[in-house]
Design an enzyme around this catalytic site. Structure first.
Site, PDB file in Angstrom:
ATOM      1  N   HIS A   1       0.916  -1.154   0.000  1.00 35.28           N
ATOM      2  CA  HIS A   1       0.000   0.000   0.000  1.00 35.28           C
ATOM      3  C   HIS A   1       0.947   1.192   0.000  1.00 35.28           C
ATOM      4  CE1 HIS A   1      -3.769   2.110   1.862  1.00 35.28           C
ATOM      5  NE2 HIS A   1      -2.868   3.063   1.637  1.00 35.28           N
TER       6      HIS A   1
ATOM      7  N   HIS B   1       3.299   4.004   0.573  1.00 36.33           N
ATOM      8  CA  HIS B   1       3.578   4.723   1.819  1.00 36.33           C
ATOM      9  C   HIS B   1       4.959   5.338   1.749  1.00 36.33           C
ATOM     10  CE1 HIS B   1       5.034   0.590   2.394  1.00 36.33           C
ATOM     11  NE2 HIS B   1       5.991   1.112   3.171  1.00 36.33           N
TER      12      HIS B   1
ATOM     13  N   HIS C   1       8.125   6.766   4.306  1.00 38.38           N
ATOM     14  CA  HIS C   1       8.704   6.825   5.645  1.00 38.38           C
ATOM     15  C   HIS C   1       9.253   8.237   5.844  1.00 38.38           C
ATOM     16  CE1 HIS C   1       9.136   2.297   6.099  1.00 38.38           C
ATOM     17  NE2 HIS C   1       8.987   2.395   4.783  1.00 38.38           N
TER      18      HIS C   1
HETATM   19  P1  AMP Z   1       8.146  -1.094   3.874  1.00 39.94           P
HETATM   20  O1  AMP Z   1       9.270  -2.040   4.158  1.00 39.94           O
HETATM   21  O2  AMP Z   1       8.590   0.151   3.153  1.00 39.94           O
HETATM   22  O3  AMP Z   1       6.985  -1.778   3.203  1.00 39.94           O
HETATM   23  O4  AMP Z   1       7.668  -0.552   5.279  1.00 39.94           O
HETATM   24  C1  AMP Z   1       6.624  -1.077   6.017  1.00 39.94           C
HETATM   25  C2  AMP Z   1       6.750  -0.494   7.394  1.00 39.94           C
HETATM   26  O5  AMP Z   1       5.556  -0.719   8.088  1.00 39.94           O
HETATM   27  C3  AMP Z   1       7.886  -1.101   8.226  1.00 39.94           C
HETATM   28  O6  AMP Z   1       8.792  -0.082   8.601  1.00 39.94           O
HETATM   29  C4  AMP Z   1       7.152  -1.693   9.432  1.00 39.94           C
HETATM   30  O7  AMP Z   1       7.867  -1.559  10.644  1.00 39.94           O
HETATM   31  C5  AMP Z   1       5.871  -0.880   9.442  1.00 39.94           C
HETATM   32  N1  AMP Z   1       4.734  -1.535  10.068  1.00 39.94           N
HETATM   33  C6  AMP Z   1       4.345  -2.825   9.921  1.00 39.94           C
HETATM   34  N2  AMP Z   1       3.236  -3.061  10.652  1.00 39.94           N
HETATM   35  C7  AMP Z   1       2.920  -1.892  11.266  1.00 39.94           C
HETATM   36  C8  AMP Z   1       1.890  -1.495  12.159  1.00 39.94           C
HETATM   37  N3  AMP Z   1       0.920  -2.331  12.565  1.00 39.94           N
HETATM   38  N4  AMP Z   1       1.887  -0.218  12.605  1.00 39.94           N
HETATM   39  C9  AMP Z   1       2.853   0.646  12.226  1.00 39.94           C
HETATM   40  N5  AMP Z   1       3.855   0.329  11.363  1.00 39.94           N
HETATM   41  C10 AMP Z   1       3.891  -0.924  10.895  1.00 39.94           C
END
Ligand code: AMP
Length: 115
Positions: free
Chosen positions: A99, A101, A103
């Site tokens: 989805h 996003h 950071h």
């Molecule tokens: P990506 O690797 O760019 O897809 O990043 C996904 C991010 O989502 C990672 O940094 C995870 O730590 C974060 N993440 C996964 N589950 C959750 C959650 N329930 N609440 C907040 N962040 C999350």
């Protein structure tokens, strides 16, 4: 999308530490922060799984995401000290949540290397 983690967070089905919300954008703290400030910023609607799905029709929502990031940098107190915006797209970037996003990272010197 029913099986999408960030859609479920946007729907309030999974709790999150919300830091910002408007009609198009939600931002919440990363569950495994990699910096003192680590915020995930998403379009609420599942308009794109990754940047590979981008086309000009999504320009408005991308602009809304970046407007939100600018406000969050201010409210998190990192606008002056600096921050990094990261988007992981696909396997080589280790994208785990399909989805779109971004950071938002800051609160310390992040180093000169991007990866
Ligand atoms: P990506 O690797 O760019 O897809 O990043 C996904 C991010 O989502 C990672 O940094 C995870 O730590 C974060 N993440 C996964 N589950 C959750 C959650 N329930 N609440 C907040 N962040 C999350």
């Amino acid at each position: 999308m029913a099986d999408c983690l960030f859609c479920r967070i946007a729907a309030g089905e999974i709790p999150s530490q919300k830091v910002y919300e408007d009609d198009q954008v939600l931002a919440f703290r990363d569950i495994a922060p990699q910096a003192p400030v680590h915020v995930i910023v998403i379009p609420k609607k599942h308009v794109m799984s990754s940047m590979n799905d981008y086309d000009a029709r999504q320009g408005e929502v991308i602009a809304a995401v970046f407007s939100a990031i600018r406000k969050i940098a201010e409210s998190e107190g990192i606008a002056e000290s600096g921050y990094r915006i990261v988007n992981n797209c696909g396997d080589d970037a280790a994208q785990t949540v399909k989805h779109l996003h971004f950071h938002l990272l800051g609160g310390k010197f992040l180093g000169e290397n991007i990866c």
